[in-house]
Design a protein around this motif. Structure first.
Motif, mmCIF file in Angstrom:
data_model
loop_
_atom_site.group_PDB
_atom_site.id
_atom_site.type_symbol
_atom_site.label_atom_id
_atom_site.label_comp_id
_atom_site.label_asym_id
_atom_site.label_seq_id
_atom_site.Cartn_x
_atom_site.Cartn_y
_atom_site.Cartn_z
ATOM 1 N N SER A 48 0.831 -1.209 0.000
ATOM 2 C CA SER A 48 0.000 0.000 0.000
ATOM 3 C C SER A 48 0.862 1.255 0.000
ATOM 4 N N ALA A 49 2.004 1.205 0.691
ATOM 5 C CA ALA A 49 2.934 2.345 0.658
ATOM 6 C C ALA A 49 3.463 2.557 -0.752
ATOM 7 N N VAL A 50 3.748 1.461 -1.445
ATOM 8 C CA VAL A 50 4.210 1.552 -2.831
ATOM 9 C C VAL A 50 3.117 2.149 -3.715
ATOM 10 N N CYS A 51 1.883 1.669 -3.564
ATOM 11 C CA CYS A 51 0.776 2.200 -4.373
ATOM 12 C C CYS A 51 0.577 3.691 -4.123
ATOM 13 N N ARG A 52 0.589 4.100 -2.861
ATOM 14 C CA ARG A 52 0.395 5.519 -2.550
ATOM 15 C C ARG A 52 1.514 6.363 -3.156
ATOM 16 N N TYR A 53 2.743 5.867 -3.068
ATOM 17 C CA TYR A 53 3.881 6.599 -3.618
ATOM 18 C C TYR A 53 3.795 6.701 -5.139
ATOM 19 N N LEU A 54 3.504 5.601 -5.797
ATOM 20 C CA LEU A 54 3.462 5.592 -7.259
ATOM 21 C C LEU A 54 2.371 6.509 -7.796
ATOM 22 N N VAL A 55 1.191 6.455 -7.178
ATOM 23 C CA VAL A 55 0.072 7.262 -7.666
ATOM 24 C C VAL A 55 0.246 8.733 -7.301
ATOM 25 N N SER A 56 0.639 9.009 -6.070
ATOM 26 C CA SER A 56 0.693 10.391 -5.583
ATOM 27 C C SER A 56 1.959 11.129 -5.991
ATOM 28 N N GLU A 57 3.097 10.442 -5.980
ATOM 29 C CA GLU A 57 4.379 11.105 -6.232
ATOM 30 C C GLU A 57 4.902 10.884 -7.652
ATOM 31 N N VAL A 58 4.873 9.647 -8.099
ATOM 32 C CA VAL A 58 5.401 9.323 -9.424
ATOM 33 C C VAL A 58 4.387 9.662 -10.513
ATOM 34 N N LYS A 59 3.098 9.662 -10.140
ATOM 35 C CA LYS A 59 1.992 9.892 -11.083
ATOM 36 C C LYS A 59 1.874 8.739 -12.085
ATOM 37 N N ALA A 60 2.230 7.539 -11.639
ATOM 38 C CA ALA A 60 2.074 6.346 -12.463
ATOM 39 C C ALA A 60 0.645 5.823 -12.347
ATOM 40 N N THR A 61 0.245 4.996 -13.303
ATOM 41 C CA THR A 61 -1.013 4.267 -13.203
ATOM 42 C C THR A 61 -0.718 2.934 -12.534
ATOM 43 N N VAL A 62 -1.472 2.612 -11.480
ATOM 44 C CA VAL A 62 -1.243 1.405 -10.700
ATOM 45 C C VAL A 62 -2.427 0.463 -10.830
ATOM 46 N N ILE A 63 -2.133 -0.810 -11.139
ATOM 47 C CA ILE A 63 -3.136 -1.866 -11.091
ATOM 48 C C ILE A 63 -2.790 -2.716 -9.883
ATOM 49 N N ASN A 64 -3.548 -2.575 -8.821
ATOM 50 C CA ASN A 64 -3.307 -3.275 -7.567
ATOM 51 C C ASN A 64 -3.988 -4.637 -7.620
ATOM 52 N N VAL A 65 -3.190 -5.708 -7.617
ATOM 53 C CA VAL A 65 -3.703 -7.073 -7.651
ATOM 54 C C VAL A 65 -3.528 -7.678 -6.263
ATOM 55 N N ASP A 66 -4.640 -7.884 -5.576
ATOM 56 C CA ASP A 66 -4.567 -8.360 -4.190
ATOM 57 C C ASP A 66 -5.743 -9.289 -3.902
ATOM 58 N N LYS A 67 -5.461 -10.380 -3.233
ATOM 59 C CA LYS A 67 -6.482 -11.359 -2.853
ATOM 60 C C LYS A 67 -7.307 -10.888 -1.667
ATOM 61 N N LEU A 68 -6.777 -9.925 -0.905
ATOM 62 C CA LEU A 68 -7.390 -9.423 0.327
ATOM 63 C C LEU A 68 -7.529 -10.528 1.375
ATOM 64 N N THR A 69 -6.376 -11.099 1.744
ATOM 65 C CA THR A 69 -6.337 -11.981 2.906
ATOM 66 C C THR A 69 -6.448 -11.119 4.157
ATOM 67 N N TYR A 70 -6.290 -11.702 5.326
ATOM 68 C CA TYR A 70 -6.523 -10.973 6.569
ATOM 69 C C TYR A 70 -5.648 -9.725 6.697
ATOM 70 N N ALA A 71 -4.432 -9.754 6.115
ATOM 71 C CA ALA A 71 -3.522 -8.616 6.257
ATOM 72 C C ALA A 71 -3.694 -7.575 5.157
ATOM 73 N N GLY A 72 -4.554 -7.840 4.188
ATOM 74 C CA GLY A 72 -4.838 -6.860 3.148
ATOM 75 C C GLY A 72 -5.964 -5.941 3.579
ATOM 76 N N ASN A 73 -5.789 -4.649 3.373
ATOM 77 C CA ASN A 73 -6.761 -3.693 3.886
ATOM 78 C C ASN A 73 -6.895 -2.534 2.904
ATOM 79 N N THR A 74 -8.035 -2.438 2.251
ATOM 80 C CA THR A 74 -8.239 -1.360 1.282
ATOM 81 C C THR A 74 -8.338 0.011 1.954
#
Length: 350
Positions: free
Chosen positions: A14-40
Motif C-alpha cells: 500500500s505504501a508503494v501504491c500511494r507513492y506511485l500514484v501520488s508522487e510518481v503519477k504512475a497508473t497502478v493496477i493493484n492485484v490483491d487477494k485481500l487476505t486478513y492482512a490486506g486492507n483497502t
C-alpha cells in the motif's frame, strides 16, 4: 508508466501504491487477494484517483493473471504479494508455500507470456521487480552485514518460501530472458502496519496498558527501514536497477528487539503519560523456534549505483509512526479486534 503491483493492499504494497500514484503519477493496477492482512482502507487517499485500479485476484489464479496482463497492458510488475508472518509460517506453512512459491511461479508465467508477445520499445522497457526479504540469508553473528553475495540459509518456512521464490525469479531471467530484478529488504515499519507485527503490537498494547511480549531476552537484532523509504527504493530499483541483479535495501538502523520496545515505551510516556512507566508492561516470553539472532543489511550497492538514501533514521521514523497510530484509531481499531479474535485473546461475542 502503468505498473502492476501485487499485494498492494498490504503494508509495504500500500505504501508503494500511494507513492506511485501520488508522487510518481504512475497508473497502478493493484492485484490483491485481500487476505486478513490486506486492507483497502490503507489506500483511501488514492482509491478515487483515476490512475488507481483495483483487481481482487489471487496470484495463484493463472487465468485471471493472464486477463489482467492482456486487459491492462502494463509496462512493469512490482511483485510484493506474500504471506509474511514468521510465526504463522511455523504453525501453518502450506499457505506460505502456495502464495510465496506457487503464486510467484504463476505470476512469472503470466508475465513471461505477456512479455514474449511484446515488441519494440514496449518490450525493451518492460521490467519485473521481485520484492524479497533479508531473512533468506539466515542469521548473522555479532559482526558483519548481509551483501548481495551472501549465500542463502533460510531458517523458517517463511524465509524458505521467499528464498524459493527468489530462485524462481532469477531462473526465469536466466532461462527465459524475462527482465527480472530482485530486492531484499530489512524489517519495515511505519503507518498502516498490521497490528500483529512487533512495532504496531507494542504501540497499541502500550497505549492500552496491556503486556508487551518480548521473545527470549529481547537480544535479537534487526535493521529497521521506514516503509516510505522502502517504497522510494523499490521504484528506483524497478526503473534503474540492472537486470538480473539483486539490491539490498536497509535502513542502517540496527536495534535489539528490547531496544525497540523500550524506545516505544519511553516515547509514549512523553506523549501520553500514564500512572507508571510503560516499561513495566514488558513480559519476556518463550523464544520461537528458529528465531534468527541478527539481521543487518549492507545497502551500499543501492546507495552507490542508484543514489538512494534513507530519509528517516530510527529515532525520527519511530516517532512519526507512534504519532500516526495515536492519530488514526479509525484505521487500526477494527483490525485490532480481528487480530485479537484470531489469536484467541477474545471470543467473537465478547
Amino acid at each position: 508508466m502503468k505498473i502492476i503491483v501485487t499485494g498492494g493492499a498490504g503494508f509495504i504494497g500500500s505504501a508503494v501504491c500511494r507513492y506511485l500514484v501520488s508522487e510518481v503519477k504512475a497508473t497502478v493496477i493493484n492485484v490483491d487477494k485481500l487476505t486478513y492482512a490486506g486492507n483497502t482502507d490503507s489506500l483511501k487517499v488514492i482509491e478515487n484517483n483515476e490512475n488507481y485500479i483495483f483487481e481482487k485476484v489471487d496470484i495463484c489464479d493463472l487465468a485471471e493473471l493472464n486477463r489482467i496482463f492482456t486487459q491492462h497492458q502494463p509496462d512493469a510488475v512490482m511483485h510484493l504479494a506474500a504471506e509474511s508472518h514468521v510465526d504463522k509460517s511455523i504453525t501453518g506453512a502450506e499457505e506460505f508455500i502456495m502464495t510465496n512459491i506457487v503464486g510467484t511461479f504463476k505470476l512469472l508465467e503470466a508475465a513471461r507470456s505477456y512479455y514474449d508477445a511484446l515488441s519494440g520499445e514496449k518490450k525493451d522497457q518492460f521490467r519485473f521487480l521481485h520484492v524479497s526479504t533479508d531473512e533468506v540469508y539466515g542469521e548473522l553473528g555479532a559482526e558483519g552485514l548481509f551483501s548481495e553475495e551472501t549465500p542463502y540459509d533460510p531458517s523458517s518456512p517463511y524465509s524458505a518460501s521467499k528464498a524459493s521464490s527468489d530462485h524462481l525469479a532469477l531462473a526465469w531471467r536466466e532461462t527465459y530472458g524475462l527482465p527480472v530484478v530482485i530486492s531484499n529488504c530489512s524489517n519495515n515499519y511505519g503507518p498502516y502496519h498490521f497490528p500483529e507485527k512487533l512495532i504496531p503490537l507494542v504501540i497499541l498494547n502500550a497505549m492500552d496498558g496491556r503486556k508487551l511480549p518480548v521473545y527470549g531476552d529481547g537480544s535479537n537484532v534487526r535493521d529497521w527501514l521506514y516503509v516510505d523509504d522502502h517504497a522510494r527504493a523499490l521504484y528506483l530499483i524497478l526503473t534503474k536497477g540492472r537486470l538480473g541483479e539483486k539490491y539490498n535495501v536497509g535502513g542502517r538502523n540496527e536495534r535489539t528487539n528490547l531496544e525497540v520496545v523500550t524506545t516505544i515505551c519511553d516515547i509514549l510516556d512523553e506523549l501520553i503519560p500514564g500512572e507508571s512507566p510503560r516499561r513495566d508492561l514488558i513480559e519476556f516470553v518463550a523464544d520461537r523456534p528458529g528465531h534468527d539472532a541478527r539481521y543487518a543489511i549492507d545497502a551500499t550497492k543501492l546507495e552507490t549505483e542508484l543514489g538512494w538514501k534513507a530519509a528517516c533514521n530510527f529515532d525520527t521514523g519511530i516517532k512519526k509512526t507512534i504519532q500516526w497510530y495515536l492519530d488514526n484509531e479509525w484505521w487500526w481499531s477494527p483490525l485490532r479486534e480481528v487480530s485479537r479474535q484470531r489469536q484467541g485473546i477474545v471470543k467473537k461475542n465478547d
